[in-house]
Design a protein around this motif. Structure first.
Motif, PDB file in Angstrom:
ATOM      1  N   UNK A  38       0.780  -1.267  -0.076  1.00 38.32           N
ATOM      2  CA  UNK A  38       0.116   0.087  -0.112  1.00 38.32           C
ATOM      3  C   UNK A  38       0.938   1.051   0.023  1.00 38.32           C
ATOM      4  N   UNK A  39       0.511   2.087  -0.607  1.00 39.29           N
ATOM      5  CA  UNK A  39       1.411   3.365  -1.125  1.00 39.29           C
ATOM      6  C   UNK A  39       0.552   4.632  -0.838  1.00 39.29           C
ATOM      7  N   UNK A  40       1.327   5.366   0.031  1.00 39.74           N
ATOM      8  CA  UNK A  40       0.777   6.673   0.572  1.00 39.74           C
ATOM      9  C   UNK A  40       0.458   7.588  -0.671  1.00 39.74           C
ATOM     10  N   UNK A  41      -0.691   8.140  -1.068  1.00 39.81           N
ATOM     11  CA  UNK A  41      -0.648   8.927  -2.382  1.00 39.81           C
ATOM     12  C   UNK A  41       0.059  10.417  -2.029  1.00 39.81           C
ATOM     13  N   UNK A  46       4.357  16.580  -3.679  1.00 40.14           N
ATOM     14  CA  UNK A  46       5.546  17.604  -3.734  1.00 40.14           C
ATOM     15  C   UNK A  46       6.132  17.303  -5.226  1.00 40.14           C
ATOM     16  N   UNK A  47       6.136  16.108  -5.691  1.00 37.68           N
ATOM     17  CA  UNK A  47       6.736  15.796  -6.992  1.00 37.68           C
ATOM     18  C   UNK A  47       5.950  16.457  -8.135  1.00 37.68           C
ATOM     19  N   UNK A  48       4.726  16.228  -8.028  1.00 44.31           N
ATOM     20  CA  UNK A  48       3.671  16.967  -9.109  1.00 44.31           C
ATOM     21  C   UNK A  48       3.850  18.513  -9.071  1.00 44.31           C
ATOM     22  N   UNK A  49       3.935  18.986  -7.859  1.00 42.36           N
ATOM     23  CA  UNK A  49       3.928  20.577  -7.510  1.00 42.36           C
ATOM     24  C   UNK A  49       5.381  21.075  -8.283  1.00 42.36           C
ATOM     25  N   UNK A  50       6.589  20.430  -7.824  1.00 39.94           N
ATOM     26  CA  UNK A  50       7.715  20.612  -8.665  1.00 39.94           C
ATOM     27  C   UNK A  50       7.716  20.423 -10.179  1.00 39.94           C
TER      28      UNK A  50
END
Length: 76
Positions: A38-41, A46-50
């Motif tokens: 399970x991966x925390x969305x 932060x990646x998409x903001x950058x």
């Protein structure tokens, strides 16, 4: 909010095997509940903001007019 590997692959527009490999390499943080990872969305926020920030910077740079060249007038 936690996502499965399949949901994460869809969210990131990546192949499911690539996401699994990144989880196993430790490049994507995940927890194992005994059956699946399970991966925390929120770790991707932060990646998409950058990415958006850099896209806007590149757009701004490309939209700037080219300055006149100082050496346009040849005074020989």
């Amino acid at each position: 909010m936690y996502l499965t590997v399949q949901e994460t692959a869809e969210y990131l527009s990546m192949d499911e095997t690539k996401v699994s490999a990144l989880v196993l390499q430790g490049r994507i943080r995940a927890i194992h509940d005994g059956e699946q990872y399970l991966i925390n969305k929120s770790q991707f926020t932060t990646h998409f903001e950058q990415v958006e920030k850099y896209r806007l910077m590149i757009e701004e740079f490309l939209s700037e007019p080219i300055p006149d060249d100082i050496d346009v007038k040849d005074e020989d």
